[in-house]
Design a protein around this motif. Structure first.
Motif, mmCIF file in Angstrom:
data_model
loop_
_atom_site.group_PDB
_atom_site.id
_atom_site.type_symbol
_atom_site.label_atom_id
_atom_site.label_comp_id
_atom_site.label_asym_id
_atom_site.label_seq_id
_atom_site.Cartn_x
_atom_site.Cartn_y
_atom_site.Cartn_z
ATOM 1 N N GLU A 23 -8.691 -44.862 60.423
ATOM 2 C CA GLU A 23 -9.358 -43.577 60.171
ATOM 3 C C GLU A 23 -10.425 -43.274 61.225
ATOM 4 O O GLU A 23 -10.660 -42.119 61.574
ATOM 5 C CB GLU A 23 -9.949 -43.556 58.756
ATOM 6 N N LEU A 24 -11.041 -44.335 61.751
ATOM 7 C CA LEU A 24 -12.023 -44.146 62.827
ATOM 8 C C LEU A 24 -11.309 -43.597 64.060
ATOM 9 O O LEU A 24 -11.787 -42.652 64.701
ATOM 10 C CB LEU A 24 -12.707 -45.487 63.146
ATOM 11 N N ILE A 25 -10.168 -44.184 64.390
ATOM 12 C CA ILE A 25 -9.419 -43.740 65.574
ATOM 13 C C ILE A 25 -8.989 -42.277 65.384
ATOM 14 O O ILE A 25 -9.124 -41.451 66.285
ATOM 15 C CB ILE A 25 -8.193 -44.653 65.813
ATOM 16 N N GLU A 26 -8.524 -41.995 64.183
ATOM 17 C CA GLU A 26 -8.045 -40.642 63.909
ATOM 18 C C GLU A 26 -9.178 -39.607 63.992
ATOM 19 O O GLU A 26 -9.021 -38.533 64.559
ATOM 20 C CB GLU A 26 -7.452 -40.640 62.511
ATOM 21 N N SER A 27 -10.343 -39.965 63.447
ATOM 22 C CA SER A 27 -11.436 -38.976 63.398
ATOM 23 C C SER A 27 -12.253 -38.961 64.683
ATOM 24 O O SER A 27 -12.982 -38.010 64.958
ATOM 25 C CB SER A 27 -12.345 -39.245 62.202
ATOM 26 N N GLY A 28 -12.165 -40.041 65.492
ATOM 27 C CA GLY A 28 -12.847 -40.067 66.786
ATOM 28 C C GLY A 28 -14.271 -40.595 66.698
ATOM 29 O O GLY A 28 -14.792 -40.862 65.602
ATOM 30 N N PRO A 29 -14.917 -40.742 67.856
ATOM 31 C CA PRO A 29 -16.279 -41.284 67.895
ATOM 32 C C PRO A 29 -17.237 -40.520 66.981
ATOM 33 O O PRO A 29 -17.012 -39.358 66.672
ATOM 34 C CB PRO A 29 -16.677 -41.100 69.366
ATOM 35 N N GLY A 30 -18.286 -41.181 66.579
ATOM 36 C CA GLY A 30 -19.257 -40.548 65.678
ATOM 37 C C GLY A 30 -20.194 -41.607 65.128
ATOM 38 O O GLY A 30 -20.484 -42.598 65.815
ATOM 39 N N ASP A 31 -20.636 -41.406 63.904
ATOM 40 C CA ASP A 31 -21.612 -42.328 63.312
ATOM 41 C C ASP A 31 -20.922 -43.598 62.785
ATOM 42 O O ASP A 31 -20.190 -43.562 61.795
ATOM 43 C CB ASP A 31 -22.354 -41.615 62.168
ATOM 44 N N PHE A 32 -21.225 -44.712 63.436
ATOM 45 C CA PHE A 32 -20.598 -45.995 63.079
ATOM 46 C C PHE A 32 -20.976 -46.437 61.666
ATOM 47 O O PHE A 32 -20.177 -47.045 60.949
ATOM 48 C CB PHE A 32 -21.041 -47.063 64.098
ATOM 49 N N VAL A 33 -22.198 -46.126 61.242
ATOM 50 C CA VAL A 33 -22.636 -46.577 59.911
ATOM 51 C C VAL A 33 -21.762 -45.922 58.841
ATOM 52 O O VAL A 33 -21.182 -46.601 57.983
ATOM 53 C CB VAL A 33 -24.136 -46.271 59.679
ATOM 54 N N ALA A 34 -21.637 -44.585 58.914
ATOM 55 C CA ALA A 34 -20.874 -43.875 57.877
ATOM 56 C C ALA A 34 -19.377 -44.156 57.983
ATOM 57 O O ALA A 34 -18.689 -44.310 56.976
ATOM 58 C CB ALA A 34 -21.123 -42.375 57.993
ATOM 59 N N LYS A 35 -18.874 -44.247 59.227
ATOM 60 C CA LYS A 35 -17.420 -44.351 59.392
ATOM 61 C C LYS A 35 -16.911 -45.772 59.195
ATOM 62 O O LYS A 35 -15.754 -45.978 58.873
ATOM 63 C CB LYS A 35 -17.010 -43.866 60.790
ATOM 64 N N VAL A 36 -17.777 -46.773 59.453
ATOM 65 C CA VAL A 36 -17.304 -48.163 59.386
ATOM 66 C C VAL A 36 -18.197 -49.050 58.513
ATOM 67 O O VAL A 36 -17.764 -49.576 57.483
ATOM 68 C CB VAL A 36 -17.206 -48.780 60.815
ATOM 69 N N ALA A 37 -19.467 -49.196 58.935
ATOM 70 C CA ALA A 37 -20.301 -50.265 58.363
ATOM 71 C C ALA A 37 -20.524 -50.116 56.866
ATOM 72 O O ALA A 37 -20.552 -51.100 56.125
ATOM 73 C CB ALA A 37 -21.640 -50.309 59.101
ATOM 74 N N VAL A 38 -20.692 -48.877 56.396
ATOM 75 C CA VAL A 38 -20.924 -48.652 54.972
ATOM 76 C C VAL A 38 -19.673 -48.959 54.149
ATOM 77 O O VAL A 38 -19.760 -49.398 53.007
ATOM 78 C CB VAL A 38 -21.312 -47.164 54.778
ATOM 79 N N ARG A 39 -18.511 -48.756 54.759
ATOM 80 C CA ARG A 39 -17.319 -48.648 53.936
ATOM 81 C C ARG A 39 -16.755 -49.986 53.443
ATOM 82 O O ARG A 39 -16.468 -50.131 52.250
ATOM 83 C CB ARG A 39 -16.252 -47.864 54.698
#
Ligand code: HEM
Length: 430
Positions: A140-156
């Motif tokens: 989903e990170l690859i699909e949505s592209g660069p951005g906030d790492f906390v919301a897109k990865v670390a929190v999840r």
């Protein structure tokens, strides 16, 4: 009792949020100065409206002191609180009365209710599930592209894993994240609505109300799931909690809620912090990234320990002195409060060579990031290690150049060394 302020650091006040807003290097320099002193330093407590201030606390900043205090819970007790500097007023304390704020024998009995689920053997069974989740998060990170790492990865990943262990349905994940942010981010205006510059009785009441409301909501969620599990038990942790038999009795609704709250809060915010720091550290120290990628499986274990040492997601825990006791040349008196500053102990030059260097090959690495040796050592340490390893493996093998593309937006807190946001960028795979 003598009270001393650190020489050359006259304006240093660990109770003030201003101190925690300073850059990490400055905070670490202040702790190094505290470690260099012959005796521990006494700090007064922050006085804020509606929170009864205690008389103050001794700051334990050396590895030896933090370890000894952790090892002797008979002298350094976790009751009435290990997690807050002031004793919580009763209307708040009833939501947080779980094992982290208890001494043995009750602590050990309550911890045993769920501890089996956190053994390496039991965790190995959930490895595929954690990996599937990590793969999906990276997709989903690859699909949505660069951005906030906390919301897109670390929190999840951490929130999904602990919610799944407790049987919390997916539709409640966002609710869990929002409530734990308020509980642990309780000094940050973004979560409390209170600016540190405008603390008065009115704004404080509003902030306390938000924390109580968040805690009460997690208790409600626990009660609802608990009722469902009484009717239809499963193999999740909520079923273990509602069916627990401690000294011939079931946990009360309040105990169930507090235990549940502890697991969701401890199980997500800390690991999120470690993951966010990992990305920043591997950006700032590219030679360490190269070392890791050269032999990922051989080095990831050491890398995770070094991330937890260097970043130290949990800044301190509190202990309460039960009887007069001498430790490393200083006498603590019954009734004294001590704070175990893990971040300071983890940079102690008496234990770590070049303590301010991030070195994933550091051996041994006897850090206290998961707490010191003793009965309260982090219940979720093995789970956290596994989540961080798997997430970094998925990220770095699929996006080898992923990096922090700007400075983090730090959580304003003296308790969690967290990032609220961290911009990231990467080259998408072909
Ligand atoms: C306790 C750190 C992840 C659950 C603790 C303590 C620390 C800590 C410092 C206090 C030890 C003490 O009072 O002596 C961390 C860090 C983590 C992490 C840095 C991630 C990098 C987790 C996870 C869980 C968890 C994933 C899962 C539920 C707990 C619990 C306790 C605890 C239940 C209380 C243990 C007790 O009082 O017996 N953790 N933790 N932690 N942690 Fe963690």
């Amino acid at each position: 009792m003598t009270t001393e302020s650190p020489p050359g650091l006259e304006d240093l006040d660990l109770s003030e949020l201003d101190f925690w807003a300073r850059p990490l290097d400055e905070r670490m320099a202040a702790f190094a100065a505290l470690r260099a002193r012959e005796h521990p330093v006494f700090f007064p407590e922050l006085s804020v409206p509606l929170v009864p201030a205690g008389k103050g606390y001794w700051a334990l900043v050396r590895h030896a002191d933090v370890s000894e205090a952790s090892r002797h819970p008979d002298v350094f007790s976790s009751e009435p609180s290990a997690t807050t500097i002031p004793d919580l007023p009763a209307y708040m304390g009833r939501y947080f009365g779980s094992l982290i704020n208890m001494d043995d024998p009750r602590h050990a009995k309550i911890r045993r209710v769920v501890s089996r689920a956190f053994t390496p053997k039991m965790l190995a069974k959930t490895e595929d599930d954690v990996r599937r989740r990590a793969v999906r998060i990276v997709d989903e990170l690859i699909e949505s592209g660069p951005g906030d790492f906390v919301a897109k990865v670390a929190v999840r990943l951490p929130v999904e894993v602990i919610c799944d262990m407790l049987g919390i349905p997916e539709r409640d994940y966002a609710r869990v994240i929002a409530r734990t942010n308020v509980i642990l981010g309780n000094s940050d205006e973004e979560y409390t609505g209170v600016s540190p510059d405008r603390i008065d009785r009115f704004t404080m009441a509003r902030a306390l109300f938000r924390i109580v409301r968040a805690a009460r909501d997690l208790h409600r969620l626990a009660a609802r799931l608990g009722r469902e599990r009484v009717k239809n038990p499963t193999d999740d942790l909520t079923s273990a909690l509602v069916n627990a038999n401690v000294d011939g009795e079931r946990l009360t609704t309040r105990e169930l809620g507090s235990f549940f709250l502890l697991l969701v809060v401890a199980g997500n915010e800390t690991t999120r912090t470690a993951l966010s720091h990992a990305l920043k550290l591997f950006t700032d120290f590219p030679e360490q990234r190269r070392l890791l990628l050269e032999d990922f499986h051989g080095r990831i274990g050491g890398a995770v320990e070094e991330i937890v040492r260097y970043a130290t997601p949990v800044i301190f825990m509190r202990r309460n002195v039960t009887r007069d006791h001498e430790m490393n040349g200083h006498t603590y008196h019954a009734g004294d409060k001590v704070l175990l500053f893990y971040n300071a102990a983890n940079r102690d030059e008496a234990v770590f060579t070049d303590p301010d260097t991030f070195d994933i090959t550091r051996t041994p690495n006897p850090h206290v990031g998961f707490g010191g040796p003793g009965p309260h050592f982090c219940l979720g340490a093995n789970l956290a290690r596994r989540e961080i390893s798997i997430m970094l493996e998925e990220l770095f093998t699929r996006l080898p150049d992923i990096h922090a593309s700007g400075e983090p937006d730090r959580l304003l807190s003296g308790f969690i060394n967290g990032y609220k946001r961290l911009p990231c960028a990467f080259t998408p795979p072909a």
